[in-house]
Design a protein around this motif. Sequence first.
Motif, mmCIF file in Angstrom:
data_model
loop_
_atom_site.group_PDB
_atom_site.id
_atom_site.type_symbol
_atom_site.label_atom_id
_atom_site.label_comp_id
_atom_site.label_asym_id
_atom_site.label_seq_id
_atom_site.Cartn_x
_atom_site.Cartn_y
_atom_site.Cartn_z
ATOM 1 N N PHE A 96 0.845 -1.183 0.000
ATOM 2 C CA PHE A 96 0.000 0.000 0.000
ATOM 3 C C PHE A 96 0.885 1.240 0.000
ATOM 4 N N THR A 97 0.421 2.256 -0.698
ATOM 5 C CA THR A 97 1.082 3.554 -0.678
ATOM 6 C C THR A 97 0.197 4.529 0.090
ATOM 7 N N TYR A 98 0.767 5.107 1.139
ATOM 8 C CA TYR A 98 0.028 6.013 2.013
ATOM 9 C C TYR A 98 0.524 7.445 1.849
ATOM 10 N N THR A 99 -0.391 8.374 1.924
ATOM 11 C CA THR A 99 -0.057 9.794 2.048
ATOM 12 C C THR A 99 -0.471 10.232 3.448
ATOM 13 N N LEU A 100 0.511 10.694 4.230
ATOM 14 C CA LEU A 100 0.259 11.061 5.612
ATOM 15 C C LEU A 100 -0.213 12.511 5.716
ATOM 16 N N LYS A 101 -1.126 12.751 6.633
ATOM 17 C CA LYS A 101 -1.617 14.117 6.844
ATOM 18 C C LYS A 101 -0.583 14.955 7.591
ATOM 19 N N ASN A 102 -0.106 14.433 8.699
ATOM 20 C CA ASN A 102 0.830 15.177 9.556
ATOM 21 C C ASN A 102 2.015 14.284 9.883
ATOM 22 N N PRO A 103 2.961 14.122 8.938
ATOM 23 C CA PRO A 103 4.100 13.227 9.195
ATOM 24 C C PRO A 103 4.945 13.707 10.362
ATOM 25 N N ALA A 104 5.398 12.755 11.148
ATOM 26 C CA ALA A 104 6.279 13.072 12.261
ATOM 27 C C ALA A 104 7.666 13.427 11.740
ATOM 28 N N PHE A 105 8.485 13.933 12.624
ATOM 29 C CA PHE A 105 9.840 14.310 12.230
ATOM 30 C C PHE A 105 10.582 13.072 11.714
ATOM 31 N N GLY A 106 11.152 13.181 10.539
ATOM 32 C CA GLY A 106 11.869 12.063 9.932
ATOM 33 C C GLY A 106 11.019 11.195 9.035
ATOM 34 N N GLU A 107 9.695 11.341 9.087
ATOM 35 C CA GLU A 107 8.807 10.569 8.228
ATOM 36 C C GLU A 107 8.621 11.262 6.885
ATOM 37 N N GLN A 108 8.449 10.435 5.833
ATOM 38 C CA GLN A 108 8.128 10.964 4.517
ATOM 39 C C GLN A 108 6.631 11.229 4.428
ATOM 40 N N ILE A 109 6.254 12.159 3.564
ATOM 41 C CA ILE A 109 4.828 12.402 3.348
ATOM 42 C C ILE A 109 4.173 11.170 2.736
ATOM 43 N N THR A 110 4.913 10.509 1.843
ATOM 44 C CA THR A 110 4.420 9.286 1.208
ATOM 45 C C THR A 110 5.181 8.087 1.751
ATOM 46 N N GLU A 111 4.454 7.106 2.243
ATOM 47 C CA GLU A 111 5.049 5.900 2.805
ATOM 48 C C GLU A 111 4.510 4.675 2.065
ATOM 49 N N THR A 112 5.361 3.655 1.915
ATOM 50 C CA THR A 112 4.952 2.389 1.298
ATOM 51 C C THR A 112 5.127 1.262 2.306
ATOM 52 N N ARG A 113 4.092 0.463 2.451
ATOM 53 C CA ARG A 113 4.146 -0.678 3.355
ATOM 54 C C ARG A 113 3.898 -1.952 2.559
ATOM 55 N N SER A 114 4.894 -2.865 2.568
ATOM 56 C CA SER A 114 4.806 -4.112 1.801
ATOM 57 C C SER A 114 4.458 -5.277 2.714
ATOM 58 N N MET A 115 3.760 -6.262 2.134
ATOM 59 C CA MET A 115 3.399 -7.478 2.853
ATOM 60 C C MET A 115 3.849 -8.672 2.028
ATOM 61 N N PRO A 116 4.985 -9.283 2.380
ATOM 62 C CA PRO A 116 5.475 -10.442 1.620
ATOM 63 C C PRO A 116 4.439 -11.551 1.594
ATOM 64 N N SER A 117 4.491 -12.352 0.536
ATOM 65 C CA SER A 117 3.467 -13.383 0.365
ATOM 66 C C SER A 117 4.074 -14.632 -0.252
ATOM 67 N N THR A 118 3.830 -15.772 0.378
ATOM 68 C CA THR A 118 4.140 -17.087 -0.189
ATOM 69 C C THR A 118 2.908 -17.947 0.038
ATOM 70 N N ILE A 119 2.228 -18.316 -1.029
ATOM 71 C CA ILE A 119 0.902 -18.921 -0.915
ATOM 72 C C ILE A 119 0.903 -20.351 -1.454
ATOM 73 N N VAL A 120 0.321 -21.249 -0.700
ATOM 74 C CA VAL A 120 -0.026 -22.581 -1.209
ATOM 75 C C VAL A 120 -1.480 -22.496 -1.658
ATOM 76 N N SER A 121 -1.704 -22.638 -2.960
ATOM 77 C CA SER A 121 -3.047 -22.500 -3.525
ATOM 78 C C SER A 121 -3.561 -23.864 -3.967
ATOM 79 N N LEU A 122 -4.828 -24.150 -3.637
ATOM 80 C CA LEU A 122 -5.438 -25.453 -3.943
ATOM 81 C C LEU A 122 -6.714 -25.229 -4.746
ATOM 82 N N PRO A 123 -6.599 -25.008 -6.061
ATOM 83 C CA PRO A 123 -7.796 -24.800 -6.885
ATOM 84 C C PRO A 123 -8.311 -26.092 -7.516
#
Length: 229
Positions: A96-123
Amino acid sequence: MILSTTTAKAQFWIREGLNRPDHDSYLYYFGISLAYNSSYLHTSKNPRFLENDSIQVANPGAKGGIALGLLATLQMTHRWHLRANPQLVIGGSKYFTYTLKNPAFGEQITETRSMPSTIVSLPIHFKFNSDRINNFRTYMLGGIKYDIDLASNSAARNAENLVKLKKYDFGLEAGIGFNFYLRFVTVSPEIKFSYGLTNVHSRDPGLKYSSVFDKLQSRMIFITLNLED
């Protein structure tokens, strides 16, 4: 007599040009699959999203990965086949790409949060086949899937900067493919769409990156090359 002889020769030549002409009489057959997949999360914002004092915008993104699988097909009728395609989906992490309203000191206005994924799929799919034309045939498929995310972070404790995802998912799949009958193998390029029905979001109102969402549902596109005996 001349007409009969000509017709017989034509049928002989057509059959001689067929690769593996008895393949459609097999009760079952097996294979392997190799796929490229692109996955993302369909979002439903929490009703109180606009009241959030930290996040202004939250948008999902898509990343690619690969999928390795096995194929087992049972011929129920000439038209209808039942196919199982267990596979391991590697990569294709969600983010997800986030745009922060009031970033804290040292934070970027735009932040990216990744969620790694390894899936066993059974179709499990039902395949509907067209008539075979020489060494070519097309088919449509549809079915259900059950996914297990081996990289699920739903049990993580130190998750201040995370969006937690549940381990299990259930969904629908549909696609279209083409059989090319070669001398020793059937090569089948295929495109398939996967539509998750489960809300995989393990929501935590106390986490600013998680609280903005209500539902998260998986979406995947697979471009696959199947090799069958």
